[in-house]
Design a protein around this motif. Structure first.
Motif, PDB file in Angstrom:
ATOM      1  N   UNK A   1       0.786  -1.084   0.216  1.00  0.00           N
ATOM      2  CA  UNK A   1      -0.037   0.346  -0.245  1.00  0.00           C
ATOM      3  C   UNK A   1       0.642   0.866  -0.385  1.00  0.00           C
ATOM      4  N   UNK A   2       2.300   0.963   0.152  1.00  0.00           N
ATOM      5  CA  UNK A   2       2.931   2.626   0.251  1.00  0.00           C
ATOM      6  C   UNK A   2       3.195   2.736  -0.536  1.00  0.00           C
ATOM      7  N   UNK A   3       2.678   4.326  -1.068  1.00  0.00           N
ATOM      8  CA  UNK A   3       2.757   5.473  -1.875  1.00  0.00           C
ATOM      9  C   UNK A   3       1.548   5.204  -3.091  1.00  0.00           C
ATOM     10  N   UNK A   4       0.100   4.256  -2.418  1.00  0.00           N
ATOM     11  CA  UNK A   4      -0.764   4.415  -3.564  1.00  0.00           C
ATOM     12  C   UNK A   4      -1.431   5.198  -3.860  1.00  0.00           C
ATOM     13  N   UNK A   5      -1.966   5.702  -3.899  1.00  0.00           N
ATOM     14  CA  UNK A   5      -3.069   7.431  -3.764  1.00  0.00           C
ATOM     15  C   UNK A   5      -4.330   6.214  -2.947  1.00  0.00           C
ATOM     16  N   UNK A   6      -4.959   4.991  -2.831  1.00  0.00           N
ATOM     17  CA  UNK A   6      -5.913   5.143  -1.924  1.00  0.00           C
ATOM     18  C   UNK A   6      -5.106   3.178  -1.787  1.00  0.00           C
TER      19      UNK A   6
ATOM     20  N   UNK B   1     -10.479  -5.851 -19.541  1.00  0.00           N
ATOM     21  CA  UNK B   1      -9.091  -5.654 -18.622  1.00  0.00           C
ATOM     22  C   UNK B   1      -9.191  -6.466 -17.642  1.00  0.00           C
ATOM     23  N   UNK B   2      -8.501  -7.293 -17.473  1.00  0.00           N
ATOM     24  CA  UNK B   2      -8.322  -6.700 -16.180  1.00  0.00           C
ATOM     25  C   UNK B   2      -6.759  -6.327 -15.102  1.00  0.00           C
ATOM     26  N   UNK B   3      -6.310  -6.994 -13.925  1.00  0.00           N
ATOM     27  CA  UNK B   3      -5.599  -6.078 -13.387  1.00  0.00           C
ATOM     28  C   UNK B   3      -4.239  -6.074 -13.821  1.00  0.00           C
ATOM     29  N   UNK B   4      -3.708  -5.551 -15.072  1.00  0.00           N
ATOM     30  CA  UNK B   4      -2.756  -5.242 -15.745  1.00  0.00           C
ATOM     31  C   UNK B   4      -1.988  -4.382 -15.403  1.00  0.00           C
ATOM     32  N   UNK B   5      -2.305  -3.294 -14.862  1.00  0.00           N
ATOM     33  CA  UNK B   5      -1.504  -2.638 -13.783  1.00  0.00           C
ATOM     34  C   UNK B   5      -0.896  -3.505 -12.713  1.00  0.00           C
ATOM     35  N   UNK B   6      -1.904  -4.144 -11.505  1.00  0.00           N
ATOM     36  CA  UNK B   6      -1.399  -3.912 -10.749  1.00  0.00           C
ATOM     37  C   UNK B   6      -0.606  -5.089 -10.049  1.00  0.00           C
ATOM     38  N   UNK B   7      -0.874  -6.082 -11.151  1.00  0.00           N
ATOM     39  CA  UNK B   7      -0.651  -7.669 -11.122  1.00  0.00           C
ATOM     40  C   UNK B   7       0.907  -7.618 -10.761  1.00  0.00           C
ATOM     41  N   UNK B   8       1.575  -6.263 -11.584  1.00  0.00           N
ATOM     42  CA  UNK B   8       3.408  -5.960 -11.902  1.00  0.00           C
ATOM     43  C   UNK B   8       3.561  -5.585 -10.650  1.00  0.00           C
ATOM     44  N   UNK B   9       3.133  -4.692  -9.899  1.00  0.00           N
ATOM     45  CA  UNK B   9       3.121  -4.058  -8.624  1.00  0.00           C
ATOM     46  C   UNK B   9       2.911  -5.011  -7.505  1.00  0.00           C
TER      47      UNK B   9
ATOM     48  N   UNK C   1     -10.015   0.163  -8.169  1.00  0.00           N
ATOM     49  CA  UNK C   1      -8.736   2.054  -8.475  1.00  0.00           C
ATOM     50  C   UNK C   1      -7.650   1.380  -8.312  1.00  0.00           C
ATOM     51  N   UNK C   2      -7.402   1.018  -7.761  1.00  0.00           N
ATOM     52  CA  UNK C   2      -5.808   1.027  -6.955  1.00  0.00           C
ATOM     53  C   UNK C   2      -5.112  -0.043  -8.670  1.00  0.00           C
TER      54      UNK C   2
ATOM     55  N   UNK D   1      -7.311   9.252 -15.713  1.00  0.00           N
ATOM     56  CA  UNK D   1      -8.205   8.470 -15.173  1.00  0.00           C
ATOM     57  C   UNK D   1      -9.064   9.456 -14.963  1.00  0.00           C
ATOM     58  N   UNK D   2     -10.592   8.420 -15.688  1.00  0.00           N
ATOM     59  CA  UNK D   2     -12.071   9.222 -15.770  1.00  0.00           C
ATOM     60  C   UNK D   2     -13.128   9.211 -15.200  1.00  0.00           C
ATOM     61  N   UNK D   3     -14.565   9.290 -14.087  1.00  0.00           N
ATOM     62  CA  UNK D   3     -15.489   8.148 -14.169  1.00  0.00           C
ATOM     63  C   UNK D   3     -16.156   9.187 -15.725  1.00  0.00           C
ATOM     64  N   UNK D   4     -16.849   8.603 -16.033  1.00  0.00           N
ATOM     65  CA  UNK D   4     -18.731   8.646 -16.819  1.00  0.00           C
ATOM     66  C   UNK D   4     -18.830   9.794 -17.036  1.00  0.00           C
TER      67      UNK D   4
END
Length: 397
Positions: free
Chosen positions: A26-31, A117-125, A182-183, A196-199
């Motif tokens: 969780x260190x350095x994450x927005x949430x 899509x799935x968690x293509x970014x988070x899985x590396x982290x 959102x992570x 990153x934007x909302x509808x």
């Protein structure tokens, strides 16, 4: 599973180390991460990894066959069919349960698949954090096809950005900051530089879409779509409040929403092979099997396991008024192959493919794994358990 790697991990595991792992994650994450992350990764034996890859190749052959679009036309609800569909999906995810066959061998069995899509970014982290905290052997990797961090992100950029600049591509979900995933959105933003934007942030002028950044309107050329229409289906007036994204808009979808339906439970009856459970559209099931305890009943148009009937009866089947929108699938029995300190845990492996424009076929890139002690994989079935939740699989390079 790899018994040697498992024994080494368990021997050095402590609750304190796991707590330190979560802090580092969780260190350095927005949430902070909003879903449970398991105490351990999964360690794949070479033989099982090869079976997974072979199963995936067989499924890709079906998706790549001529006429696949015609085969799956009925999968797209008229209400959610969007124009300007492209030739192929940019993301494919295949979920396999880890099971035991009749001969006692550990094998993968397909559970579901999605063109989304799935968690293509988070899985590396996640993989890198497991490696750092638990000192995972450097000869083990989370990637397929010889990829590493650099080549993987090059492929991800090629898929999502294509020829555009990062500020011309947006990651969009219905209410992006509040999503449990959102992570992944913000880690992807960190790696690719895309907003990153909302509808509700979408602005329309003619057939063009814009978003606002630092008081200026920015043209959207590509939409990295993370919105699942099921999430807004209950609001009949949603498009009175936000841009109606079902219009013919001058924007590229990565990936186009129609592929969420084309590659889904709807595809299962068209797949065959040693690692595919027998699946039929319910309206084509005659007679009703006498061994219904060996089947599961799934609605085509739902996600996250909603509406699934695990203990099927003949009355359940007879009471369904739209059998063409259901599948009857041979039950997959997970084998508790991951050894926790207090017994076996069930596992599911998700193969994640990337298919950038210009490539002849998708590339198996990375994976996601989930551990479970409950009746099904998923949060609601694993309350108050440990050694369950989201994770990743390591395999020999």
């Amino acid at each position: 599973m790899d018994p040697s790697a498992r024994a080494t991990f368990n021997r050095h595991f402590t609750t304190e180390k796991y707590e330190g792992f979560l802090t580092r994650l969780n260190d350095g994450l927005r949430n902070p991460v909003l879903f449970r992350v398991a105490e351990t990764p999964v360690f794949l034996a070479d033989d099982f990894r090869d079976k997974l890859m072979a199963a995936g190749e067989g499924i890709m052959d079906t998706i790549l066959q001529a006429g696949f679009k015609e085969l799956t036309e009925r999968s797209i609800p008229d209400k959610w069919r969007l124009p300007n569909e492209n030739a192929h999906p940019h993301f494919i995810a295949l979920d396999f349960g880890v099971c035991k066959d009749a001969d006692g061998r550990i094998v993968p069995k397909l559970i579901e698949l999605q063109g989304f899509p799935s968690l293509y970014g988070f899985q590396v982290h996640l993989g890198n954090t497991y490696r750092e905290v638990f000192n995972i052997d450097t000869n083990k990797t989370i990637y397929f096809n010889g990829l590493n961090d650099q080549s993987y992100f090059d492929l991800l950029k090629k898929t999502i950005l294509g020829p555009y600049q990062p500020d011309e591509v947006v990651l969009m979900d219905v209410n992006a900051p509040e999503q449990k995933t959102s992570v992944d959105f913000y880690i992807t933003q960190r790696y690719l530089g895309i907003p990153v934007i909302s509808l509700s942030d979408l602005l329309q002028q003619g057939d063009q879409l814009f978003y606002e950044a630092n008081g200026q309107k920015k043209r959207i050329r590509r939409m990295y779509n993370r919105l699942i229409f099921d999430e807004i289906d209950g609001d009949e007036n949603i498009f009175d409040k936000v841009v109606d994204i079902r219009q013919p808009l001058d924007v590229e979808w990565i990936t186009h929403p129609n592929w969420f339906y084309r590659i889904s439970k709807f595809t299962m009856p068209y797949l065959h092979g040693d690692y595919i459970p027998k699946t039929r559209f319910l309206h084509q099931v005659t007679p009703i099997p006498t061994d219904l305890e060996n089947y599961v009943l799934k609605p085509l148009f739902s996600f996250a396991g909603q509406g699934v009937i695990i203990d099927v009866t003949a009355d359940d089947i007879n009471n369904i008024t739209d059998p063409e929108n259901w599948i009857l699938q041979q039950k997959v029995n997970y084998e508790p192959v991951v050894q926790a300190p207090d017994g076996g845990v069930k596992a599911e492996i998700r193969l994640l493919y990337l298919w950038p424009d210009g490539d002849a076929k998708p590339t198996l890139a990375i994976n996601l794994a989930r551990l479970s002690r409950g009746k099904m994989i998923g949060v609601r079935y694993n309350q108050n358990f440990d050694w369950v939740g989201g994770t990743i699989a390591f395999m020999q390079r």
